[in-house]
Design a protein around this motif. Structure first.
Motif, PDB file in Angstrom:
ATOM      1  N   THR A   1       0.834  -1.206   0.000  1.00 49.51           N
ATOM      2  CA  THR A   1       0.000   0.000   0.000  1.00 49.51           C
ATOM      3  C   THR A   1       0.870   1.258   0.000  1.00 49.51           C
ATOM      4  N   ALA A   2       1.001   1.912   1.140  1.00 48.97           N
ATOM      5  CA  ALA A   2       1.610   3.252   1.177  1.00 48.97           C
ATOM      6  C   ALA A   2       3.133   3.197   1.040  1.00 48.97           C
ATOM      7  N   ILE A   3       3.690   4.317   0.578  1.00 44.87           N
ATOM      8  CA  ILE A   3       5.137   4.458   0.380  1.00 44.87           C
ATOM      9  C   ILE A   3       5.572   5.748   1.065  1.00 44.87           C
ATOM     10  N   GLU A   4       6.538   5.662   1.953  1.00 44.71           N
ATOM     11  CA  GLU A   4       7.067   6.862   2.599  1.00 44.71           C
ATOM     12  C   GLU A   4       8.583   6.848   2.493  1.00 44.71           C
ATOM     13  N   CYS A   5       9.161   8.006   2.202  1.00 45.53           N
ATOM     14  CA  CYS A   5      10.616   8.128   2.090  1.00 45.53           C
ATOM     15  C   CYS A   5      11.152   8.771   3.376  1.00 45.53           C
ATOM     16  N   ASP A   6      12.248   8.214   3.882  1.00 48.99           N
ATOM     17  CA  ASP A   6      12.854   8.778   5.096  1.00 48.99           C
ATOM     18  C   ASP A   6      13.764   9.936   4.710  1.00 48.99           C
ATOM     19  N   THR A   7      13.269  11.146   4.927  1.00 47.07           N
ATOM     20  CA  THR A   7      14.088  12.335   4.670  1.00 47.07           C
ATOM     21  C   THR A   7      14.331  13.073   5.985  1.00 47.07           C
ATOM     22  N   THR A   8      14.358  12.304   7.079  1.00 42.99           N
ATOM     23  CA  THR A   8      14.445  12.930   8.405  1.00 42.99           C
ATOM     24  C   THR A   8      15.885  13.147   8.847  1.00 42.99           C
ATOM     25  N   ASN A   9      16.854  12.807   7.993  1.00 45.19           N
ATOM     26  CA  ASN A   9      18.270  12.971   8.351  1.00 45.19           C
ATOM     27  C   ASN A   9      18.615  12.266   9.654  1.00 45.19           C
TER      28      ASN A   9
ATOM     29  N   ILE B   1       5.631  -3.598   7.400  1.00 45.55           N
ATOM     30  CA  ILE B   1       6.320  -2.594   6.586  1.00 45.55           C
ATOM     31  C   ILE B   1       7.595  -3.227   6.056  1.00 45.55           C
ATOM     32  N   THR B   2       7.844  -3.028   4.763  1.00 47.87           N
ATOM     33  CA  THR B   2       9.063  -3.501   4.119  1.00 47.87           C
ATOM     34  C   THR B   2       9.897  -2.280   3.746  1.00 47.87           C
ATOM     35  N   ARG B   3      11.213  -2.429   3.911  1.00 50.20           N
ATOM     36  CA  ARG B   3      12.133  -1.331   3.604  1.00 50.20           C
ATOM     37  C   ARG B   3      12.689  -1.537   2.206  1.00 50.20           C
ATOM     38  N   VAL B   4      12.805  -0.469   1.443  1.00 48.54           N
ATOM     39  CA  VAL B   4      13.259  -0.555   0.053  1.00 48.54           C
ATOM     40  C   VAL B   4      14.365   0.469  -0.166  1.00 48.54           C
ATOM     41  N   SER B   5      15.459   0.024  -0.786  1.00 47.17           N
ATOM     42  CA  SER B   5      16.503   0.963  -1.201  1.00 47.17           C
ATOM     43  C   SER B   5      16.680   0.847  -2.711  1.00 47.17           C
ATOM     44  N   LEU B   6      16.710   1.987  -3.363  1.00 49.58           N
ATOM     45  CA  LEU B   6      16.744   2.012  -4.828  1.00 49.58           C
ATOM     46  C   LEU B   6      18.078   2.500  -5.346  1.00 49.58           C
ATOM     47  N   GLU B   7      18.397   2.074  -6.540  1.00 48.73           N
ATOM     48  CA  GLU B   7      19.486   2.682  -7.303  1.00 48.73           C
ATOM     49  C   GLU B   7      19.054   2.680  -8.761  1.00 48.73           C
ATOM     50  N   LYS B   8      19.738   3.431  -9.572  1.00 45.05           N
ATOM     51  CA  LYS B   8      19.409   3.467 -10.998  1.00 45.05           C
ATOM     52  C   LYS B   8      20.582   2.866 -11.757  1.00 45.05           C
ATOM     53  N   VAL B   9      20.295   1.870 -12.591  1.00 42.43           N
ATOM     54  CA  VAL B   9      21.327   1.256 -13.418  1.00 42.43           C
ATOM     55  C   VAL B   9      20.853   1.328 -14.866  1.00 42.43           C
ATOM     56  N   ASN B  10      21.672   1.871 -15.721  1.00 41.82           N
ATOM     57  CA  ASN B  10      21.309   2.062 -17.138  1.00 41.82           C
ATOM     58  C   ASN B  10      19.992   2.822 -17.277  1.00 41.82           C
TER      59      ASN B  10
ATOM     60  N   PHE C   1      18.209   4.718   8.157  1.00 40.58           N
ATOM     61  CA  PHE C   1      17.834   4.361   6.791  1.00 40.58           C
ATOM     62  C   PHE C   1      17.553   5.587   5.923  1.00 40.58           C
ATOM     63  N   HIS C   2      18.441   6.536   5.979  1.00 40.73           N
ATOM     64  CA  HIS C   2      18.299   7.805   5.280  1.00 40.73           C
ATOM     65  C   HIS C   2      17.999   7.609   3.793  1.00 40.73           C
ATOM     66  N   HIS C   3      16.955   8.270   3.326  1.00 36.85           N
ATOM     67  CA  HIS C   3      16.548   8.284   1.922  1.00 36.85           C
ATOM     68  C   HIS C   3      16.016   6.942   1.417  1.00 36.85           C
ATOM     69  N   GLN C   4      15.778   6.014   2.312  1.00 35.84           N
ATOM     70  CA  GLN C   4      15.166   4.761   1.869  1.00 35.84           C
ATOM     71  C   GLN C   4      13.638   4.875   1.933  1.00 35.84           C
ATOM     72  N   LEU C   5      12.983   3.917   1.263  1.00 41.73           N
ATOM     73  CA  LEU C   5      11.523   3.923   1.207  1.00 41.73           C
ATOM     74  C   LEU C   5      10.965   2.874   2.168  1.00 41.73           C
ATOM     75  N   PHE C   6       9.813   3.182   2.753  1.00 47.56           N
ATOM     76  CA  PHE C   6       9.097   2.253   3.618  1.00 47.56           C
ATOM     77  C   PHE C   6       7.752   1.963   2.967  1.00 47.56           C
ATOM     78  N   VAL C   7       7.482   0.684   2.738  1.00 42.56           N
ATOM     79  CA  VAL C   7       6.283   0.267   2.003  1.00 42.56           C
ATOM     80  C   VAL C   7       5.431  -0.605   2.934  1.00 42.56           C
ATOM     81  N   SER C   8       4.189  -0.196   3.145  1.00 49.07           N
ATOM     82  CA  SER C   8       3.321  -0.960   4.050  1.00 49.07           C
ATOM     83  C   SER C   8       2.557  -2.030   3.280  1.00 49.07           C
ATOM     84  N   ASP C   9       1.958  -2.960   4.027  1.00 46.83           N
ATOM     85  CA  ASP C   9       1.196  -4.052   3.423  1.00 46.83           C
ATOM     86  C   ASP C   9      -0.117  -4.231   4.171  1.00 46.83           C
ATOM     87  N   GLN C  10      -1.215  -4.242   3.398  1.00 46.01           N
ATOM     88  CA  GLN C  10      -2.556  -4.323   3.995  1.00 46.01           C
ATOM     89  C   GLN C  10      -2.866  -5.725   4.478  1.00 46.01           C
TER      90      GLN C  10
END
Lengths: 526, 484
Positions: B277-285, B305-314, B291-300
C-alpha cells in the motif's frame, strides 16, 4: 377469533388456552424508525392455532396493528378499513383509530413511540390472506402486511434409514458400504439421533411423500455437515462437504399428485451436527420433515431483527448529514443529504440534478461499510419522490421544441465544483454549465408529525450578461395546474415563470443582468 | 519486571539473552480511541505546522490532536470532515487539505475556523466510476512540481469499464488533469523517493506475477494492458503500446515494448506481503534511524512494513526489499512520516482480511534510538552485490561465503491471475570480501540473471557485538546488470 387485547398471561385462564403463554408461538412485528413500515410484510400461521403477537414500535410516531378479514374477491391490503378509521375524524384519537367494523379481527391500541404491546391472536380456521394495517391517518399505504393462514403439509408416509460408521470429509459412496444398522423411523420425521453418535457417521434416508395435488413445491435443506436430496431419483439440492447448518438452501420443482420417493444422504465429520428438511406447496406453508427445527424457522419473527440491524445513519445535533456513495437511481457520484426534520435527498453530482427525495430515516450504510461495499444503496425512509427521470436538470435548448437531453454516462457540458456547508451543515452544491455557474440549495420545511414535510429548492445562477437562456426541468409527469402551481400524482410544485411543455415543467433562466435566482417549492401529496 | 532481578542482569551481561526484537528499535504505539471511532484509515498526512490528519474508508477525516506528545495517551482525535466517499489520499497545501475520494479530488477548507471543514471544492473528477466497488482511487501528496498523483484501479482485475481505469493521472497546480501512465492494475498507494520521482505499489494479479513497487515515469506503460483503450481519449502520452505477449517474461517484453517500465522492486508475494500500500521516504536525516533516503512500504494483508533501497542502473530503477517491521494490529493502508521522525500508520482489514486481528488501527512509530544490526543497503555490481551494514561486522563470519545463500527466480508475465515463481537459478557466492572499516561486504556471485529477483539469506553473519541480523532476508530485483 375475537379481538383479544388482554395480557397473554391472563388469557389461558379465561379462554382455556394452553396454560403457559410461553408455549404459544410468538411473532414480533416492529416498526423501524423513520421507515413507515412493518419489518414483517408476511407472517404465517396454521388454521385455528394461536399466535402471540408482540408489536414493538421503534418509530418516533405512534402506530397500531389492526388485523382484518379479507374483502371477498378484492384484496385491499386493509386500506378500505383504514379509510373508515380516517373518517372517524376528531373521534379517531379517542377510539385509537379503530373503526366499528366486522372486518376487525384483532388489534393493538395506539402504541406510542418506543413502546410495545402484546396480544394473542386466535387464527381463523379458514385459510387465506388476512391483511394487517396501521390505521393512523396517512400510514396505511406503506404500513401493511398479510397474515397467511396456511395448512401444514403432510409428513413422509414412510421413512427408513441406513446408518454407516466412518470418517469422511464428503458424502461417501453409500452403495459400496455396509450399513452399521438400518430400520424404520416410527414418527416419520428425519432425525440423526439414531444411536447417540456425535461424529464420524453417515445416514441414507429413503422415504415416501404423498403429494396432495399437482403444483410447485419447495424443499428446504440445512445440514451440518454435508447432505444431498433426491426426489424421484433426481438430485434436487446438493450441499456436500464440511460446513455448519446456517446456510439453509431451497429449491423449487413441479410435482404431480401421488406418491414420490425421496432420498436424503447425510454425513457428520466432527463438531456440531444438525439436519433440517422441510417442504411447502400451493396449499400449505413450510412444513418440517425433520425433528430438528432450523433456528431461522423456530421463531421466524424473533430472528428477523431487520429493524434493528444495519448501520443506520441519522442527522444529529440539528445538523444535516452527508453520505457520498452509490445510491440507487443515481449515477455513481451520489451525494445523499439527510436534513434534521426528516426530509432527505440525493443529489447526482454527475447529472447535476436531485435524483431522489424521501422522508423519515436517512440511509443504511451497512452495504458499503461492511465487506467490500458492493452495489447501490436505496433510501432507508419512505415516500420516495422522483420529480423527474434520471438526466440533467439544466439544459440550453437550441429550439423551444428541442428534446430534453437524455442521461449519458457522463454529462458532458456539466461540471461539478463541490459544495459549501452552512452553520447547520446544509450543503449548497456548486456546478457549471457552459458559462453559467450555479449554486443550488435546499431548505427542508414542515414536520413529519404534522404530515406536511416539504422543501424549497433555490438555484442562484451567475452568468456573463447576455448568456443564452438556460432551462430548468423542474418536474416531469402528468402535471395539472392549480391555483398555487402544478399537481402531480404524488407531489405538488410551485415555481414562478414555469410553463408546461408536454409532461415537462420548465423554468426559463434568462440572464439580462448577468445573474438570476429561481426558487421552487415541492410538497409531497397524499 | 524481570530485568530488575540482579541474577538475570548478570546472565545478560555474560551472553546476550534473547535475540533482539523489532520492537526494541521501533515500538508500535496505539493512538487512543476511547470513543471507538471506526478508524479504517485510508490515508494520513501532516502539515508544515505539525498538524496530522487521517482519512478513512468510511469517508471521515480526523485530526490527531497532540500527535507528537511524548506520551501517546495525550493524543486525541477530532472530526474534521465527514460524508466523503472512501478516502485513499490526503495532502496538505497552504490552508487546505486535499482528499482523494472515489469520485474526485476535493479541497477541504475550514473557512470559519471551528475545526471542521465547510468548503468541499472539487479539484478534479476527470475520470470515470461505474459503480463497481473495485474502482479505488488513490491519491498522493504533492510532488516537487506541485502535482498531485492519482492511481485508478481497474474495474476489478482484468478490464476497464470507464475512463482511465487502470491509469495514473496528475492534477497540476493550474487544475489540469494529465493522463500520465497506463498499465496500472490494482494500486495501493503512491509515494516519492528523495529525488522526487513518483512510485506506486501494484498488487499481484493479471500481468503481475507478484506485487511490486513501480515507477510512475510519465509516458510509461506499467504492464497491465486492461486499461489501454483509453489512449483513444488522450494524446498526452503518445500512441497506445502494443499489448504484451501472454505467458512471457518482463525482460523479454521490455525489448518489444519501449514504454514498458519493469517493476522497480518486486515485493515477493507471500514472502514479504500480499497487498502493498503506502510508500514513505525517510528524509528525516537520521531522526527515524539509520535508513536515510530509503523507502518504507506498508502491506494491507501482512500488516507490516518492508524497507526498500533504490538505485538506478542504465537509467532503470531497481533495488532491494528487506523486511522492516511486522505486528500491526490491522492492515496498513495509509502512512505519513513527519520531519521529527514519527511515522503514523493506520489501516483496515475490511474486505480482504489482514493479520493482527483488529478491524482497523491508527498507530505511531518512533525510533527508540538503538541501532538495529541490519543490511543497510544492497547494490548491484557487475559480478555480484555490495552489502553495507548498520553496524560493524564480525569479519570472520562476514568473510565466510557459507554465511550466505542465494536463490534467484522471476515470475511468468501473463494475463492469468498472479504467476508462479519460474526460471529458478541457484547462484554461487564464491567470495565475500569485508571492507577495512568492517561496514560492508562485496559478494562475488555467479551467475547473475537479468530480470530475476536475487534472494539473499545471511544467517551466518554476526555483528562485532555478536548479534545476528535483525532481518536476514533481502530481495534484490536485478532489472539491469551494471557494466564493468
Amino acid at each position: 377469533m375475537r379481538l383479544l387485547r388482554l395480557s397473554p398471561f391472563l388469557l389461558p385462564a379465561l379462554l382455556g388456552l394452553p396454560l403457559h403463554a410461553d408455549d404459544l408461538r410468538t411473532v414480533t412485528i416492529r416498526t423501524p424508525a423513520g421507515q413507515m413500515k412493518y419489518d414483517q410484510a408476511i407472517i404465517t400461521a396454521t388454521p385455528g392455532s394461536q399466535l402471540k403477537l408482540v408489536f414493538e414500535n421503534l418509530d418516533e410516531m405512534p402506530h397500531n396493528f389492526v388485523l382484518c378479514r379479507p374483502l371477498p374477491d378484492k384484496p385491499d391490503k386493509g386500506l378500505e378499513l383504514a379509510q373508515l378509521a380516517w373518517q372517524l375524524g376528531p373521534l379517531g384519537m379517542e377510539k385509537a383509530w379503530i373503526p366499528d367494523s366486522p372486518r376487525v379481527l384483532a388489534h393493538t391500541g395506539m402504541v406510542p413511540p418506543h413502546q410495545k404491546e402484546s396480544l394473542v391472536i386466535q387464527v381463523p380456521q379458514e385459510p387465506g390472506s388476512y391483511p394487517y394495517v396501521c390505521t393512523f391517518p396517512g400510514h396505511a399505504m406503506a404500513m401493511n402486511g398479510e397474515l397467511r393462514v396456511l395448512q401444514e403439509g403432510p409428513r413422509f408416509s414412510s421413512l427408513n434409514y441406513q446408518l454407516f460408521l466412518g470418517d469422511w470429509q464428503t458424502l461417501p459412496d453409500f452403495a459400496a458400504l455396509t450399513p452399521h444398522r438400518s430400520g424404520a423411523i416410527p414418527d416419520r420425521l428425519l432425525t440423526i439421533e439414531l444411536e447417540g453418535l456425535s461424529q464420524h457417521f453417515a445416514v441414507r434416508y429413503d422415504a415416501t411423500l404423498e403429494v396432495p395435488a399437482d403444483g410447485e413445491y419447495t424443499f428446504f435443506l440445512a445440514s451440518d455437515d454435508g447432505s444431498a436430496l433426491f426426489i424421484d431419483g433426481q438430485s434436487l439440492i446438493a450441499h456436500d462437504g464440511i460446513h455448519p447448518a446456517n446456510d439453509l438452501r431451497s429449491h423449487k420443482l413441479q410435482l404431480k399428485a401421488g406418491s414420490h420417493p425421496v432420498r436424503l444422504d447425510y454425513f457428520e465429520g466432527t463438531g456440531e451436527e444438525q439436519l433440517y428438511l422441510a417442504w411447502s406447496g400451493p396449499a400449505f406453508s413450510e412444513t418440517p420433515l425433520s425433528r430438528w427445527i432450523h433456528p431461522s424457522r423456530a421463531h421466524p419473527a424473533e430472528n428477523a431483527a431487520s429493524a434493528t440491524v444495519g448501520i443506520p445513519l441519522a442527522p444529529a445535533n440539528g445538523e444535516a448529514i452527508i453520505y457520498r456513495n452509490f445510491i440507487t437511481e443515481t449515477s455513481p457520484r451520489g451525494i445523499a443529504v439527510g436534513y434534521p426534520n426528516g426530509v432527505n435527498l440525493c443529489f447526482d453530482a454527475d447529472q447535476m440534478a436531485p435524483s431522489l427525495f424521501w422522508q423519515g430515516a436517512f440511509i443504511d450504510a451497512q452495504r458499503h461499510w461492511t465487506g467490500r461495499g458492493e452495489g447501490a444503496q436505496s433510501p432507508l425512509g419512505y415516500n420516495l419522490l422522483r420529480i423527474a427521470p434520471p438526466g440533467p436538470a439544466l439544459a440550453f435548448l437550441p429550439e423551444p421544441t428541442s428534446p430534453w437531453p437524455a442521461k449519458t454516462a457522463r454529462a458532458e457540458a456539466l461540471h461539478f465544483k463541490g459544495y459549501h456547508l452552512d452553520a447547520q451543515r446544509f450543503p449548497t452544491f456548486r456546478y457549471q454549465i457552459g458559462s453559467v455557474t450555479v449554486a443550488e440549495s435546499y431548505q427542508p420545511l414542515g414536520s413529519a408529525a404534522h404530515n406536511d414535510l416539504h422543501f424549497t429548492r433555490t438555484l442562484h445562477c451567475q452568468a456573463p450578461p447576455g448568456a443564452p437562456t438556460l432551462h430548468l426541468r423542474a418536474a416531469v409527469g402528468p402535471l395539472h395546474p392549480d391555483p398555487t402551481g402544478w399537481a402531480a400524482p404524488s407531489f405538488h410544485v410551485a415555481a414562478d415563470h414555469a410553463f408546461l411543455r408536454g409532461e415537462e415543467l420548465l423554468v426559463p433562466l434568462a440572464f439580462p443582468q448577468g445573474s438570476t435566482t429561481a426558487t421552487l417549492t415541492y410538497h409531497w401529496t397524499p | 519486571m524481570r530485568f530488575l532481578l540482579p541474577s538475570l542482569l548478570l546472565t545478560a551481561a555474560v551472553s546476550p539473552a534473547a535475540d533482539p526484537k523489532e520492537s526494541d528499535y521501533y515500538p508500535i504505539q496505539n493512538v487512543p480511541n476511547p470513543a471507538n471511532l471506526v478508524l479504517e484509515v485510508g490515508a494520513i498526512t501532516h502539515t508544515p505546522e505539525g498538524r496530522v490528519f487521517a482519512a478513512t474508508r468510511r469517508g471521515d477525516v480526523f485530526e490527531i490532536q497532540h500527535p507528537f506528545a511524548p506520551d501517546i495517551a495525550q493524543a486525541k482525535l477530532s472530526l474534521f470532515a465527514s460524508g466523503l466517499h472512501e478516502c485513499l489520499g490526503l495532502a496538505w497545501n497552504k490552508d487546505s487539505l486535499y482528499v482523494t475520494q472515489r469520485p474526485e479530488v476535493t479541497r477541504l477548507v475550514d473557512e470559519n475556523h471551528d475545526g471542521r471543514a465547510d468548503l468541499f471544492e472539487t479539484v478534479s473528477d476527470a475520470w470515470g466510476i461505474s459503480g463497481d466497488y473495485h474502482e479505488y482511487a488513490f491519491g498522493s501528496e504533492f510532488d516537487r512540481d506541485g502535482n498531485l498523483w492519482l492511481t485508478l484501479c481497474l474495474t476489478g482485475s482484468f478490464s476497464s469499464a470507464t475512463d482511465y481505469r487502470g491509469w495514473a493521472l496528475r492534477v497540476t497546480p493550474d487544475g489540469k488533469t494529465l493522463p500520465s501512465v497506463s498499465g496500472v492494475r490494482s494500486p495501493g498507494g503512491i509515494g516519492f523517493n528523495a529525488l522526487g520521482d513518483a512510485f506506486y505499489t501494484d498488487n499481484q494479479g493479471p500481468w503481475n506475477g507478484s506485487s511490486s513497487l513501480k515507477w510512475l515515469k510519465p509516458g510509461s506503460f506499467a504492464g497491465h494492458p486492461g486499461g489501454n483503450d483509453w489512449f483513444k481519449l488522450t494524446q498526452e502520452i503518445g500512441p497506445r503500446p502494443p499489448d504484451p505477449n501472454d505467458n512471457s517474461r518482463m525482460v523479454k517484453e521490455r525489448e518489444r515494448l519501449p514504454t514498458l517500465v519493469p517493476p522497480v522492486v518486486m515485493l515477493p508475494h507471500s514472502r514479504v506481503g500480499q497487498g502493498p500500500t503506502a510508500i514513505e521516504c525517510d528524509t528525516t536525516n537520521g531522526k527515524f534511524g539509520p535508513f536515510h533516503h530509503q523507502l518504507f512500504v506498508s502491506d494491507q494483508c501482512y500488516s507490516n512494513i518492508t524497507r526498500v533501497s533504490l538505485e538506478k542502473v542504465n537509467g532503470v530503477y531497481q533495488g532491494v526489499a528487506i523486511p522492516f517491521l511486522e505486528g500491526f494490529s490491522s492492515g496498513i493502508i495509509g502512512m505519513s512520516l513527519t520531519p521529527d521522525g514519527t511515522l503514523f500508520a493506520g489501516g483496515s482489514d475490511r474486505g480482504w482480511g489482514s493479520r493482527g486481528g483488529k478491524p482497523y488501527n491508527l498507530d505511531r512509530l518512533r525510533w527508540s534510538g538503538k541501532t538495529p544490526f541490519e543490511i543497510l543497503d544492497m547494490k548491484a555490481a557487475p559480478d555480484g552485490f555490495t552489502l553495507t551494514f548498520t553496524a560493524p561486522l564480525n569479519p570472520s563470519t562476514a568473510a565466510n561465503p557459507a554465511s550466505y545463500a542465494m536463490e534467484a527466480w522471476t515470475w511468468a508475465y501473463r494475463a492469468d491471475y498472479g504467476g508462479p515463481e519460474v526460471d529458478q537459478v541457484l547462484p554461487t557466492i564464491s567470495s565475500a570480501q569485508v571492507s577495512p572499516d568492517g561496514l560492508s561486504v562485496k559478494l562475488t556471485v555467479s551467475p547473475l540473471t537479468k530480470g530475476h529477483v536475487h534472494y539473499l539469506k545471511s544467517p551466518g553473519i554476526r555483528s562485532s557485538q555478536g548479534l545476528p541480523l535483525l532481518h536476514q532476508d533481502a530481495y534484490y530485483t536485478l532489472n539491469e546488470i551494471p557494466s564493468a
